[in-house]
Design an enzyme around this catalytic site. Structure first.
Site, PDB file in Angstrom:
ATOM      1  N   CYS A   2       0.811  -1.197   0.000  1.00 26.22           N
ATOM      2  CA  CYS A   2       0.000   0.000   0.000  1.00 26.22           C
ATOM      3  C   CYS A   2       0.855   1.262   0.000  1.00 26.22           C
ATOM      4  O   CYS A   2       2.075   1.214  -0.058  1.00 26.22           O
ATOM      5  CB  CYS A   2      -0.891   0.036   1.246  1.00 26.22           C
ATOM      6  N   ARG A  47      -4.771   0.998  -0.922  1.00 31.88           N
ATOM      7  CA  ARG A  47      -4.513  -0.416  -0.661  1.00 31.88           C
ATOM      8  C   ARG A  47      -4.386  -1.256  -1.925  1.00 31.88           C
ATOM      9  O   ARG A  47      -5.183  -1.144  -2.850  1.00 31.88           O
ATOM     10  CB  ARG A  47      -5.647  -0.995   0.199  1.00 31.88           C
ATOM     11  N   ILE A  50      -3.290  -8.018  -0.815  1.00 32.34           N
ATOM     12  CA  ILE A  50      -2.440  -9.189  -0.994  1.00 32.34           C
ATOM     13  C   ILE A  50      -2.780 -10.271   0.040  1.00 32.34           C
ATOM     14  O   ILE A  50      -2.972 -11.432  -0.303  1.00 32.34           O
ATOM     15  CB  ILE A  50      -0.951  -8.819  -0.875  1.00 32.34           C
ATOM     16  N   ILE A  51      -2.836  -9.911   1.322  1.00 31.26           N
ATOM     17  CA  ILE A  51      -3.217 -10.828   2.397  1.00 31.26           C
ATOM     18  C   ILE A  51      -4.470 -10.274   3.073  1.00 31.26           C
ATOM     19  O   ILE A  51      -4.554  -9.088   3.361  1.00 31.26           O
ATOM     20  CB  ILE A  51      -2.083 -10.985   3.431  1.00 31.26           C
ATOM     21  N   GLY A  71       3.200  -3.009   3.541  1.00 25.27           N
ATOM     22  CA  GLY A  71       4.101  -4.153   3.528  1.00 25.27           C
ATOM     23  C   GLY A  71       3.422  -5.445   3.908  1.00 25.27           C
ATOM     24  O   GLY A  71       2.199  -5.569   3.855  1.00 25.27           O
ATOM     25  N   GLU A  72       4.246  -6.417   4.286  1.00 27.68           N
ATOM     26  CA  GLU A  72       3.755  -7.739   4.651  1.00 27.68           C
ATOM     27  C   GLU A  72       4.455  -8.216   5.916  1.00 27.68           C
ATOM     28  O   GLU A  72       5.678  -8.060   6.051  1.00 27.68           O
ATOM     29  CB  GLU A  72       4.018  -8.755   3.530  1.00 27.68           C
ATOM     30  N   ASP A  93      -2.703  -9.391   7.969  1.00 28.15           N
ATOM     31  CA  ASP A  93      -1.430  -9.524   8.672  1.00 28.15           C
ATOM     32  C   ASP A  93      -1.045  -8.230   9.379  1.00 28.15           C
ATOM     33  O   ASP A  93      -0.356  -8.237  10.391  1.00 28.15           O
ATOM     34  CB  ASP A  93      -0.326  -9.937   7.688  1.00 28.15           C
ATOM     35  N   GLY A 327      15.373 -10.844  -7.207  1.00 24.72           N
ATOM     36  CA  GLY A 327      16.665 -11.321  -6.710  1.00 24.72           C
ATOM     37  C   GLY A 327      17.485 -10.267  -6.001  1.00 24.72           C
ATOM     38  O   GLY A 327      18.660 -10.501  -5.700  1.00 24.72           O
TER      39      GLY A 327
END
EC number: 6.3.5.4
Length: 505
Positions: A2, A47, A50-51, A71-72, A93, A327
């Site tokens: 977000c 927003r 994602i979760i 974030g997550e 979360d 990566g």
């Protein structure tokens, strides 16, 4: 994933709405502006679900507390079990931050495992925190007699704010005190101890890597992977393909026929991913360059060069998924940049340089990844920067990261191999020649440097390629054209080559 804005002691909902509109690309699924009834705070949030997509709306307002998060939190399930499921009102979360803050522990923020930035107004004070590496951005500025927080600098553009600064990575700001550093980068090891079992070390590294990729794939939506064909993204994609619940989607970009596109096709075929690619042209680069620099919030030559292919990759991926693995971080952890070869006979200096570069990623490569992917409403995840992986990788001697690979050659002339221990740990995942392929920077392997050279000649009407100084001047001019207060943006931008550990003569 977000974007958010928070105004403390500045009761202006219209201002918060105008600020969140400038970063609305970070969260197209929902936008909300909330004034707290019992605290001098206004919060705005955009927003990207994602979760907990059904009930994870923000700001989260419970009792006298109000919270916004970007974030997550990957260990939220474990935290729920410890805190007690009955206190939770959603499956988000982000809500774990609220309940952790209510515990008696002064180090509650250190229990969060993930990538995050948050602002929490509670008990007459405001707290603002950021993840250990600064993967997710957070800025604070003074506005009148109060404070303004935002996910991107552009939210402040044109406002009468002062003293804009980034909340440092791994730090917690408290309006009742000051800035507290809750995470410090572990110092990297230099020489291998006598009797070190190298095989056991790389086997353990592999296990830690596998755990990190699985953790960073947790989501209620499909997660894909960027795939340049280089070692780092190929390792992540190969491990993700094994862990994904369905066929992994991978994404690659470059000039037609570029080394990255060719290598990525081979990797995708080897790991069995559903592969998508986009070949861009110099004209495409010229068209998107102002957009890229505006969102990047930097005119640094190296960052712009790598931001261009990131833009095309993000635009491609967003047509298929909401989140991707990348990566980023492997070069800083395992000595992957060209300049690291000069440290091969100075493992202590190399370890110090890797530690320094990890701690400064937040306004360099991590800024590039965050800004450019979020400009396309895409969440980028960086498993190499998992806390457990960082701790383990920093314990691996630098002499096993950059290594001379021909024992018969003279010490000062033998060939050197970057990321040696990482290659050994993952040598069974990919074809042998790809595992031991020499590194090319993303902008080089994708052909972006050549495309940019031609694009800049087109834009400037030049008959000869621009030198580096002239190239940087163009980028700065493009940035200044898009901002009312460009000096603020430039003052907060990092430089990729700044403050490197010097080698003793």
């Amino acid at each position: 994933m977000c974007g958010f804005v928070c105004l403390w002691n500045v009761g202006d909902e219209a201002l918060a709405a105008a600020m969140i509109e400038k970063i609305a690309h970070r969260g197209p699924d929902a936008v909300a502006v909330t004034r707290a009834p019992h605290a001098p705070v206004v919060m705005a949030h955009c927003r990207l679900s994602i979760i907990g997509p059904q009930d994870g709306a923000q700001p989260i307002h419970q009792g006298d507390d109000i919270l916004v998060v970007n974030g997550e939190i990957y260990n939220h399930v474990d935290l729920r079990a410890v805190l007690g499921e009955s206190v939770f009102e959603t499956q988000s979360d982000s809500e774990t931050i609220l309940h952790l803050s209510r515990t008696a522990s002064r180090r509650w923020v250190s229990r969060l495992d993930g990538m995050f930035a948050f602002v929490l107004a509670t008990r007459g004070r405001i707290l603002a925190g950021r993840d250990p590496l600064g993967i997710k951005p957070l800025y604070v500025a003074r506005l009148g007699g109060g404070l303004a927080f935002a996910s991107e600098l552009k939210a402040f553009d044109g406002l009468a704010v002062s003293d804009i600064e980034a909340i440092p990575p791994g730090s917690l700001f408290d309006s009742n005190g000051d800035m507290r550093r809750w995470f410090r980068m572990p110092q990297g090891a230099a020489e291998a101890e006598t009797g070190l079992d190298e095989q056991a070390t790389w086997r353990e590294l592999r296990l830690v890597l596998e755990d990190a990729v699985k953790k960073w794939m947790v989501a209620d939506v499909e997660v894909g992977a960027f795939l340049s064909g280089g070692l780092d993204s190929s390792i992540i994609a190969a491990l993700a393909a094994r862990a994904a619940p369905a066929r992994l989607k991978t994404f690659s970009v470059g000039l037609e026929g570029s080394p990255d596109l060719v290598a990525a096709r081979r990797v995708a075929a080897h790991i069995g991913s559903a592969h998508f690619e986009h070949a861009f042209t110099p004209d495409d680069v010229a068209r998107v360059l102002p957009h890229v620099i505006y969102h990047l919030e930097s005119a640094d030559v190296d960052l712009v060069r790598s931001a261009v292919p990131t833009h095309f990759a993000a635009a491609l991926a967003r047509r298929h998924v909401k989140a991707v693995l990348t990566g980023e971080g492997a070069d800083e952890l395992f000595a992957g940049y060209t300049y690291h070869h000069a440290y091969v006979d100075r493992p202590r200096a190399l370890a110090d340089e890797l530690t320094r570069s990890l701690a400064t990623m937040h306004n360099i490569n991590l800024q590039r990844v965050d800004r450019i992917t979020m400009a396309e409403s895409l969440e980028a995840r960086t498993p190499f920067l998992d806390r457990d992986l960082i701790t383990f990788a920093q314990s691996i001697p630098a002499s096993l990261k950059m290594r001379r690979t021909d024992p018969s050659a003279a010490e000062s002339t033998g060939p050197t191999t970057e990321k040696w221990i990482l290659r050994k740990a993952c040598q069974d995942l990919l074809p042998h020649d790809l595992v031991w392929r020499k590194k090319a920077q993303f902008d080089e392997g994708s052909g972006t440097v050549d495309a940019l050279r031609e694009a800049l000649m087109i834009m400037e009407g030049a008959k000869e390629p621009l030198d580096r100084a002239a190239e940087g001047a163009v980028y700065e001019r493009l940035l200044r054209a898009r901002y009312r207060d460009p000096e603020r943006v430039l003052a907060n931008a990092g430089k990729w080559e700044s403050d490197r550990v010097a080698l003793a003569v």
